[in-house]
Design a protein around this motif. Structure first.
Motif, PDB file in Angstrom:
ATOM      1  N   MET A   1      32.194  74.061  58.422  1.00 33.59           N
ATOM      2  CA  MET A   1      32.838  74.918  57.443  1.00 33.59           C
ATOM      3  C   MET A   1      32.064  76.080  57.395  1.00 33.59           C
ATOM      4  O   MET A   1      32.529  77.371  57.499  1.00 33.59           O
ATOM      5  N   LYS A   2      30.719  75.890  56.993  1.00 37.04           N
ATOM      6  CA  LYS A   2      29.897  76.882  57.133  1.00 37.04           C
ATOM      7  C   LYS A   2      29.754  77.641  58.541  1.00 37.04           C
ATOM      8  O   LYS A   2      29.713  78.931  58.638  1.00 37.04           O
ATOM      9  N   ASN A   3      29.617  76.727  59.605  1.00 42.97           N
ATOM     10  CA  ASN A   3      29.548  77.457  60.943  1.00 42.97           C
ATOM     11  C   ASN A   3      30.833  77.607  61.730  1.00 42.97           C
ATOM     12  O   ASN A   3      31.026  78.584  62.353  1.00 42.97           O
ATOM     13  N   THR A   4      31.792  76.937  61.264  1.00 40.06           N
ATOM     14  CA  THR A   4      32.854  77.416  61.901  1.00 40.06           C
ATOM     15  C   THR A   4      34.074  78.029  61.404  1.00 40.06           C
ATOM     16  O   THR A   4      35.069  78.560  61.886  1.00 40.06           O
ATOM     17  N   ASN A   5      33.732  78.145  59.789  1.00 37.65           N
ATOM     18  CA  ASN A   5      34.403  79.106  59.145  1.00 37.65           C
ATOM     19  C   ASN A   5      36.120  78.359  58.965  1.00 37.65           C
ATOM     20  O   ASN A   5      37.131  79.112  58.674  1.00 37.65           O
ATOM     21  N   THR A   6      36.273  77.096  59.232  1.00 33.66           N
ATOM     22  CA  THR A   6      37.536  76.715  59.253  1.00 33.66           C
ATOM     23  C   THR A   6      37.311  75.285  58.525  1.00 33.66           C
ATOM     24  O   THR A   6      36.484  74.359  58.574  1.00 33.66           O
ATOM     25  N   CYS A   7      38.158  74.802  57.749  1.00 32.75           N
ATOM     26  CA  CYS A   7      38.159  73.857  56.802  1.00 32.75           C
ATOM     27  C   CYS A   7      38.518  72.495  57.669  1.00 32.75           C
ATOM     28  O   CYS A   7      39.498  72.352  58.443  1.00 32.75           O
ATOM     29  N   PRO A   8      37.733  71.384  57.506  1.00 32.63           N
ATOM     30  CA  PRO A   8      37.787  70.394  58.193  1.00 32.63           C
ATOM     31  C   PRO A   8      38.933  69.418  57.644  1.00 32.63           C
ATOM     32  O   PRO A   8      39.540  68.493  58.248  1.00 32.63           O
TER      33      PRO A   8
END
Ligand SMILES: [Zn+2]
Length: 74
Positions: A1-8
């Protein structure tokens, strides 16, 4: 989330970063005798589903916690 900016969880990319600070109402982890030796924890919140992740942003803080808790557990 921090790195991908996408919610898992829901794959939304509506992520907000919630910084912390050292103090009584901050989100932090104790790493010494006083509150001022605590390490701050940054939260990442998915505003779509409410999932949160917590990160220690500063590598120096990670090292502090490693030393403090390694010592306590031995
Ligand atoms: Zn989500």
């Amino acid at each position: 989330m921090k790195n991908t900016n996408t919610c898992p969880k829901c794959h939304s990319n509506e992520i907000v970063r919630i910084p912390s600070f050292v103090g009584a109402s901050g989100n932090n982890i104790k790493a010494g005798i006083t509150v001022f030796s605590s390490v701050t924890v940054t939260r990442y919140l998915c505003t779509s589903c409410g999932y949160t992740e917590e990160w220690i942003d500063d590598p120096a803080d990670v090292e502090t916690l490693k030393k403090y808790y390694s010592w306590k557990n031995n």
